[in-house]
Scaffold this motif. Structure first.
Motif, PDB file in Angstrom:
ATOM      1  N   UNK A   3       0.833  -1.204   0.000  1.00  0.00           N
ATOM      2  CA  UNK A   3       0.000   0.000   0.000  1.00  0.00           C
ATOM      3  C   UNK A   3       0.867   1.254   0.000  1.00  0.00           C
ATOM      4  N   UNK A   4       1.908   1.248   0.800  1.00  0.00           N
ATOM      5  CA  UNK A   4       2.829   2.391   0.871  1.00  0.00           C
ATOM      6  C   UNK A   4       3.494   2.642  -0.489  1.00  0.00           C
ATOM      7  N   UNK A   7       0.747   4.003  -2.948  1.00  0.00           N
ATOM      8  CA  UNK A   7       0.383   5.389  -2.651  1.00  0.00           C
ATOM      9  C   UNK A   7       1.533   6.346  -2.950  1.00  0.00           C
ATOM     10  N   UNK A   8       2.749   5.817  -3.119  1.00  0.00           N
ATOM     11  CA  UNK A   8       3.898   6.630  -3.509  1.00  0.00           C
ATOM     12  C   UNK A   8       3.868   7.042  -4.975  1.00  0.00           C
ATOM     13  N   UNK A   9       3.002   6.391  -5.753  1.00  0.00           N
ATOM     14  CA  UNK A   9       2.817   6.768  -7.153  1.00  0.00           C
ATOM     15  C   UNK A   9       1.871   7.965  -7.178  1.00  0.00           C
ATOM     16  N   UNK A  10       2.258   9.055  -7.806  1.00  0.00           N
ATOM     17  CA  UNK A  10       1.366  10.229  -7.837  1.00  0.00           C
ATOM     18  C   UNK A  10       0.050   9.923  -8.557  1.00  0.00           C
ATOM     19  N   UNK A  52      -4.807  -3.797 -10.170  1.00  0.00           N
ATOM     20  CA  UNK A  52      -5.739  -3.139  -9.267  1.00  0.00           C
ATOM     21  C   UNK A  52      -5.345  -3.524  -7.849  1.00  0.00           C
ATOM     22  N   UNK A  53      -5.637  -2.648  -6.914  1.00  0.00           N
ATOM     23  CA  UNK A  53      -5.344  -2.916  -5.501  1.00  0.00           C
ATOM     24  C   UNK A  53      -6.577  -2.510  -4.705  1.00  0.00           C
ATOM     25  N   UNK A  58     -11.708  -7.126   5.027  1.00  0.00           N
ATOM     26  CA  UNK A  58     -10.997  -8.407   5.092  1.00  0.00           C
ATOM     27  C   UNK A  58      -9.490  -8.244   4.897  1.00  0.00           C
ATOM     28  N   UNK A  59      -9.061  -7.064   4.427  1.00  0.00           N
ATOM     29  CA  UNK A  59      -7.632  -6.831   4.217  1.00  0.00           C
ATOM     30  C   UNK A  59      -7.346  -6.209   2.868  1.00  0.00           C
ATOM     31  N   UNK A  60      -6.110  -6.331   2.433  1.00  0.00           N
ATOM     32  CA  UNK A  60      -5.648  -5.754   1.173  1.00  0.00           C
ATOM     33  C   UNK A  60      -5.476  -6.859   0.139  1.00  0.00           C
TER      34      UNK A  60
END
Length: 85
Positions: A3-4, A7-10, A52-53, A58-60
């Motif tokens: 996830x980190x 989310x680092x992708x603009x 896709x994420x 239930x989680x990631x």
């Protein structure tokens, strides 16, 4: 940890370098940030990264599009954003 990296992708369009090649990189968020679509296309080549994420109670969950998860993870940990031109 994924996830980190994601989310680092603009948000929107950016350019990235991966394995010495330049990629057009796009990140789009949906559902108040609980789902994300990332697509990277090699400029002047045939390679691409697409996934896709999802974040749920239930989680990631990582859902690669027509490629192994290892290819997506390799990209996420090894791409470098390029400055705007």
């Amino acid at each position: 940890m994924l996830l980190e990296k994601i989310k680092g992708i603009p948000l929107g369009y950016s350019s990235a370098l991966f394995l010495g090649k330049k990629y057009a990189l796009t990140r789009t968020d949906f559902n108040e940030g609980r789902s994300t679509k990332v697509y990277a296309e090699e400029l002047g080549g045939k390679d691409f990264i697409s996934f896709n994420f999802y974040i749920s109670k239930k989680g990631e969950k990582l859902k690669p599009c027509e490629m192994p998860a290892e290819k997506v993870i390799d990209f996420l940990y090894n791409y470098h954003l390029l400055q705007s031109e």
